[in-house]
Structure formats: structure tokens, C-alpha cells
Write an enzyme that holds these catalytic residues in place. Structure first.
Site, mmCIF file in Angstrom:
data_model
loop_
_atom_site.group_PDB
_atom_site.id
_atom_site.type_symbol
_atom_site.label_atom_id
_atom_site.label_comp_id
_atom_site.label_asym_id
_atom_site.label_seq_id
_atom_site.Cartn_x
_atom_site.Cartn_y
_atom_site.Cartn_z
ATOM 1 N N GLY A 219 94.177 21.752 8.878
ATOM 2 C CA GLY A 219 93.646 22.864 9.646
ATOM 3 C C GLY A 219 93.338 22.477 11.074
ATOM 4 O O GLY A 219 93.281 21.298 11.399
ATOM 5 N N PRO A 220 93.153 23.484 11.925
ATOM 6 C CA PRO A 220 92.879 23.218 13.337
ATOM 7 C C PRO A 220 91.561 22.480 13.524
ATOM 8 O O PRO A 220 90.722 22.446 12.616
ATOM 9 C CB PRO A 220 92.818 24.609 13.971
ATOM 10 N N PRO A 221 91.376 21.875 14.701
ATOM 11 C CA PRO A 221 90.155 21.121 14.952
ATOM 12 C C PRO A 221 88.909 22.002 14.890
ATOM 13 O O PRO A 221 88.966 23.183 15.224
ATOM 14 C CB PRO A 221 90.346 20.561 16.363
ATOM 15 N N LYS A 225 86.602 20.127 8.615
ATOM 16 C CA LYS A 225 87.260 19.215 7.673
ATOM 17 C C LYS A 225 86.392 17.995 7.408
ATOM 18 O O LYS A 225 86.184 17.602 6.255
ATOM 19 C CB LYS A 225 88.633 18.799 8.220
ATOM 20 N N GLU A 443 93.503 41.953 38.193
ATOM 21 C CA GLU A 443 92.872 42.170 36.881
ATOM 22 C C GLU A 443 92.925 43.642 36.487
ATOM 23 O O GLU A 443 93.107 43.968 35.309
ATOM 24 C CB GLU A 443 91.427 41.669 36.886
#
Ligand code: ADP
Ligand code: ZN
Length: 654
Positions: A219-221, A225, A443
Site C-alpha cells: 500500500g501507499p506510504p 503498514k 484560476e
């Protein structure tokens, strides 16, 4: 192990002295003797001298004729060498010359008289010894440097290089349990089995069952984990070794492998226990893929050692290895084989409900006031990881403290979220009136277009307050979706190009302010055409090559490459035209929006609504969004390519 440094230094001083001594004494292989000037005169008168050398410091050496050696040295000629001499200090050169002239005239001396400069013994010695000291010094310096990088508790010298740098958490210390891990229900359920095994191994082994030796947390940071692995150790109440894959890899050959060996040796002593290896891709990258890049032998031998160790212990030894990675696709296949990391546990970014839970965990220690609405906070933080949310909570507390508030309130949280999303707010960044206007127009361009496109993400707010590197930003609420349709992607592309289109239309010249937008658009178009098969020229073709990390071997021909390039250009050109047309159509509204931005710097969806009227699509996309968030998360696709197939755009840009 630790050799005291002073003794080393002394050793070298002694060596230096010996060398110096040899140098002085080894100069002449022949004997010599100091005599007085009177004795010298007598010897010359008796005709002993074969040759006389006078030095500039009035030292005189008189070489003796072989037949008179015995007379002078009272020894055999063989014992005093080939050309023995006597040394004497003359009173002055003139006196010496006069004496010699006289003896020559008498016929007592028939040899030669020569003059020499006194050689500088000190200089000679210095230049012979100095390089040795230099080398020794250098060596000691390097030794200290190598020792200096050692991890906590490692003895500070070179001999600890091969030791593993694992951090050990003894059982019972700083206990983390599943309660501290919010959400991640599926992952928790999977690791529950490991906990059970560690608690009562015989229950499994009696039935002949085998427990996996390792599991891979993917999984992503920041998704927890490490936290989950710690919680497994905490639940089972066993020691926990933590190490990062990059800790194994050093510049010295063989170090990684010996660290792996050392780690497993320590772990076996503490069994049952858990080894956690973070960022395992640092060692576990597929071997020998890019032979032409020069394989990293050190990493390979480390990986081989890891595989050997995993095979080496039986499944009953009680050592369980958990490893974390964000990229399973680049791991060596050997690591994923049965009996090694044969199960993968996905630890994903939290969805809306999970974010609420994560907030729940991290709000607990804070002193909150009544205005806090966890639901709103969770909604405001799409795409945030657990670590980001922890960060938001901490930041909110800091902001509240800075303002001297008695409790942390909603405003503090919103400010914290803004800060995390956009980097630190920089009020000091100077902006000229012209710049401010062009940023506002840019913007407003994004905002206007996304307002009128059905599939663009709904706008939350637009700001021209500079944050971090970006000059302005538009915030959107991205739908949390697993797949994206072509229409959605094209609409997003059009909205992203809206900034530059507005610059061109209303300022008359374009600027670098749109670079970020252009990069994203180009990548997205490339992904759509080359990976997602979304163009007419190359329909249903995916050239993504998951096996070739660096895309060295393009799986398509030159001609296809040209088609892709052409397709990308055309797609972007079309969307740019579309953006300009939309802006021309709503030019008046766009300009009012820009003026409002210049005035207030930050505007919200309500302000845009006042200008353009209700968004034609609002109700529908909100409906879809609400549904998507209620529904349970879709199962993870078999294998999600990483670099790849374009994703929903981020919720901000410059
Ligand atoms: P990873 O190892 O996946 O990069 P970490 O486990 O190191 O992430 O998470 C970093 C921090 O983020 C944790 O210490 C914790 O404070 C917070 N965090 C992440 N995920 C969660 C979660 N699911 N529940 C509670 N806190 C979390
Ligand atoms: Zn932009």
C-alpha cells in the site's frame, strides 16, 4: 572489539622511530670514529689520509688509506668496512686549508681535498616519513567515518558494519494493538491468523497446518503498514524487529548479506517474534533485469541471502516476517514464491468512513471544542492517508495553541487541512498587482470551465493566496472512484487547460504559470492514448509494460510512437479549443469571478454560484458521489499498474 586509539598512534610513532633510526645508521656501511683536531693533524702527518672532505659547517671527514686502517681503528679492515673515515671538527676553513697545503708540500698527504655541503638529514627523514603519517591519518579518518553512520547502540567503529541495524522492541514495550489501527478491517482480519499462530503455535502444528513465513503489506506510504505490523506484535505479545530495506544496502560488498544473517540470528534467539522490513523493494527489486545498466551485485547477494534465510528456517520456528512495499510489481518473483512472501495484504488509503475512524483515533488525545464535526473533517480530506490525518490533528492543535485558544476548534482543523494540502502558507510572498490579476484570471479560468462541464470534479474553493511553490490553487472534490471514463478525463483535461486559455484570451500573453497544468495534461493524454486505448487511431491497445520498469524496450514501433505523439497533440489541441470556446461564451461571468478573486483572494462554491447560477450538473454528481461513498470499497484490481493509466487529477494545482 574496540581498539583504543592511543595505542595505535603509539604503534606508529614507534615504527616511525625505527625507520628514522635505520635511516641515520644505515647511511654508510663503513666505520667511522670521532677524533680530536690534534689527532687528525698527527694522522695526516703520518700519511694515513687518502682523501679529505670538508663540509660547510667545518666538519671534516678524513678517509683512511687501507694499509693504515689497523693503526687508526685498532681493528681488522674487514670489520670497519670498505672506506672507513674519521670525523673531526675543524676550527676554521682557512686553518684547515693552510694545514693541508703544508702537508701536501711536505709530501705527507697526496690525496684530494674536496668541499661539500652538509646534507640535511632532518629534511630527508621528514620527507621519507611524512607520507606514512599522512596515510595512517587518512586511514584512521575513514575508519571513524565508517563507524559514524552506525545505528543506535551500535559500537562506533568499522567492525560493526556487518551487524544488522534492526530496532528491537521487546515484548510489552510501548504496546500497540489493533485498537490503534483505524479502519483496515480486511487487513486486520488477515493478520489475525498470524497473531493466533504466535499465541498458540501448537494449535496449528498439531493439525499439521503450516503457517506462512511471511506476508507482504502492500500500500501507499502512510497508510499504517508499520503500525499494523507493530500491532500484530503487540496483540501476540512478542518482540518486534524493525528494519528498513535500505538499511541493508551499503557501499561495501557483502555487508548486506551479513546484516541479513545477523538479523535472522538475533530473531531466532528471540523466537517467537516478528521481523518487519519496511521498503523491501530497496533489496527485493527484480534481479538482473537491466543487465546493460550494470547489475547491482551487492543488492543481489543481499536478496539471495534473504531468500536463503527464509528457506532456512522451518515454518515452526516462530519467526514471522512482515514486509512493506508500495510496489509489488517490481519485486523479484522469487520473493513472492510459495513459502516466502506468498500472501499479500492490501493496506489502502482510507475511504470516507475509514477516515472518520482514523480521525477518531487521533482526536482522542486532543482537547476539542463543540464545533468539531468528524463527518465534515473526513469529507474535507479525500485522498489523505492515515499519516496525513495524524498530521492534520497535530497541526490543528499547534494552530490552536498559537492563537491561545482553550480548545481545538473546527477553524483550526480547516486551516490545518489547507496547510497540509498546500504546504505552508506564505503570507510574505510578494506579488505585484499585475501578477495578482493574471493569477486570478488563470484560476478563474479553471473554475469557470469546471463549473460548466458535466464530468469535471465539483469545485470547493479557489484561492490566489500563494502556498508553497504554487501561486494559486483551485480545490475540487474528487469523486472517489476506481475507474474513470473517457468523458470524465476529457472534461478534466479541458478544465485544467482553462487556466492557460484564460491567460491567452483575457491577458493576451501566456505565462509559465500554467506549466504545472500542462505537464499534467500531457501525461494524462499520453496515458489515455498509450495505456488506456482511448484514441481512435490506436483503439483498445495498452502499451503499458508492467515487466519493464524503465520502459527501455518500448513495446511498439517508431510508427506507433509517432501516432501516439500525434494523438496526444490532437487531443490536447481539441480540449484547448473547447476551453477557449467555453470561456468566450462565459467571458462576462469569468471576469467577474476574477475580480472577486482579486478582491477576496479566496472564494467558495457559493460565490461562483452567485455569478453563474446553479451548476447544471451539481445535483447529479453529488448524488453519484454520495452513493459512491456509501458503497463498500470495490475489491482491489488484480494488479494495479503504478506509473500508468491516468488517475483522477489531484485536487489542487498551480
Ligand atoms: P506506513 O508504514 O504505511 O508508511 P505508518 O504505519 O508508518 O505508515 O503510519 C504512520 C503514522 O500514520 C502512524 O504512526 C499513525 O499515527 C498514522 N496512521 C496511519 N494509518 C493509520 C490508521 N489506519 N489508523 C491510525 N493511525 C494511522
Ligand atoms: Zn492552473
Amino acid at each position: 572489539m574496540n581498539i583504543p586509539r592511543p595505542s595505535l598512534t603509539w604503534l606508529y610513532v614507534v615504527i616511525a622511530l625505527i625507520i628514522g633510526y635505520l635511516y641515520f645508521t644505515g647511511e654508510e656501511g663503513s666505520g667511522s670514529r670521532e677524533v680530536t683536531y690534534t689527532e687528525f693533524q698527527q694522522m695526516v702527518s703520518q700519511g694515513y689520509a687518502s682523501k679529505i672532505v670538508a663540509y660547510d659547517d667545518n666538519a671534516v671527514e678524513m678517509f683512511i688509506k687501507p694499509e693504515h686502517i689497523v693503526d687508526v681503528f685498532k681493528k681488522d679492515a674487514a670489520k670497519v668496512g670498505r672506506s672507513p673515515f674519521v670525523k673531526v671538527q675543524a676550527g676554521s676553513m682557512e686553518a684547515l686549508e693552510k694545514f693541508i697545503d703544508q702537508e701536501q708540500a711536505n709530501g705527507h698527504f697526496d690525496g684530494s681535498l674536496s668541499y661539500k655541503k652538509q646534507s640535511n638529514y632532518f629534511g630527508l627523514v621528514f620527507w621519507n616519513i611524512f607520507p606514512i603519517f599522512l596515510l595512517v591519518g587518512l586511514w584512521m579518518f575513514i575508519m571513524r567515518r565508517m563507524g559514524g553512520g552506525a545505528g543506535p547502540g551500535a559500537p562506533n567503529n568499522v567492525f560493526s558494519v556487518g551487524k544488522s541495524r534492526a530496532q528491537l522492541f521487546e515484548k510489552g514495550s510501548a504496546k500497540i494493538t489493533f485498537k490503534d489501527v483505524a479502519g483496515q478491517a480486511a487487513a486486520k482480519q488477515e493478520v489475525q491468523e498470524i497473531v493466533d499462530f504466535l499465541k498458540q503455535p501448537q494449535k496449528y502444528t498439531e493439525l499439521g497446518g503450516k503457517i506462512p513465513k511471511g506476508a507482504l503489506l502492500v500500500g501507499p506510504p502512510g497508510t499504517g503498514k508499520t503500525l499494523l505490523a507493530k500491532a500484530v506484535a503487540g496483540e501476540a505479545d512478542v518482540p518486534f524487529f524493525s528494519m528498513s530495506g535500505s538499511d541493508f544496502v551499503e557501499m561495501f560488498v557483502g555487508v548486506g548479506a551479513s546484516r541479513v544473517r545477523d538479523l535472522f540470528r538475533q530473531a531466532k534467539e528471540k523466537a517467537p517474534c516478528i521481523i518487519f522490513i519496511d521498503e523491501i523493494d530497496a533489496v527485493g527489486r527484480a534481479r538482473g533485469k537491466n543487465a546493460n545498466m550494470g547489475g547491482n551485485d551487492e543488492r543481489e547477494s543481499t536478496l539471495n541471502q534473504l531468500l536463503t534465510e527464509m528457506d532456512g528456517f522451518g515454518s515452526n520456528s516462530g519467526v514471522i516476517i512482515l514486509a512493506a512495499t508500495n510496489r509489488v510489481d517490481i519485486l523479484d518473483k522469487a520473493l513472492l514464491r510459495a513459502g516466502r512472501f506468498d500472501r499479500q495484504i492490501y493496506v489502502d488509503l482510507p475511504d470516507l468512513n475509514e477516515r472518520k475512524e482514523v480521525f477518531g483515533v487521533h482526536l482522542r488525545p486532543l482537547k476539542l471544542d463543540k464545533t468539531i464535526d468528524v463527518d465534515l473533517l473526513a469529507r474535507q480530506t479525500p485522498g489523505f492517508s492515515g499519516a496525513d490525518i495524524a498530521n492534520v490533528c497535530n497541526e490543528a492543535a499547534l494552530i490552536a495553541a498559537r492563537h491561545g485558544e482553550p480548545a481545538v476548534g473546527k477553524e483550526d482543523f480547516l486551516a490545518a487541512i489547507d496547510r497540509i494540502v498546500g504546504g505552508l502558507e506564505k503570507k510574505t510572498k510578494v506579488m505585484t498587482a499585475d501578477e495578482k490579476r493574471s493569477i486570478a484570471l488563470h484560476e478563474a479560468g479553471h473554475a469557470t470551465i469546471s463549473w460548466f462541464l458535466e464530468h469535471a470534479n465539483p469545485l470547493i474553493k479557489v484561492t490566489i493566496v500563494p502556498r508553497g511553490r504554487a501561486l494559486g490553487a483551485a480545490w475540487y472534490l474528487p469523486e472517489e472512484r476506481q475507474i474513470t471514463t473517457k468523458e470524465q478525463m476529457l472534461d478534466e483535461m479541458c478544465a485544467t487547460l482553462g487556466g492557460r486559455a484564460a491567460e491567452e484570451l483575457f491577458i493576451g500573453h501566456i505565462s509559465t504559470g500554467a506549466m504545472n497544468d500542462l505537464e499534467r495534461v500531457t501525461k494524462q493524454a499520453y496515458g489515455m492514448i498509450a495505456y488506456a486505448g482511448m484514441s481512435d487511431e490506436l483503439p483498445n491497445l495498452c502499451y503499458y509494460n508492467s515487466g519493464d520498469e524503465y520502459m527501455f524496450n518500448r513495446p511498439y514501433s517508431e510508427r506507433t510512437a509517432e501516432l501516439i505523439d500525434k494523438g496526444v497533440k490532437e487531443m490536447i489541441a481539441q480540449q484547448y479549443v473547447r476551453a477557449k470556446e467555453l470561456l468566450k461564451e462565459h467571458a462576462a461571468g469569468h471576469n467577474r469571478l476574477a475580480d472577486l478573486l482579486i478582491e477576496k483572494e479566496v472564494i467558495f462554491a457559493e460565490d461562483v454560484e452567485k455569478i453563474f447560477g446553479k451548476r447544471p450538473w451539481t445535483s447529479r454528481s453529488e448524488e453519484i458521489m454520495a452513493k459512491a461513498e456509501e458503497a463498500p470499497a470495490l475489491p482491489q484490481p488484480e494488479k494495479a499498474p503504478e506509473t500508468d493509466c491516468p488517475e483522477a487529477p489531484e485536487n489542487r494545482e498551480g
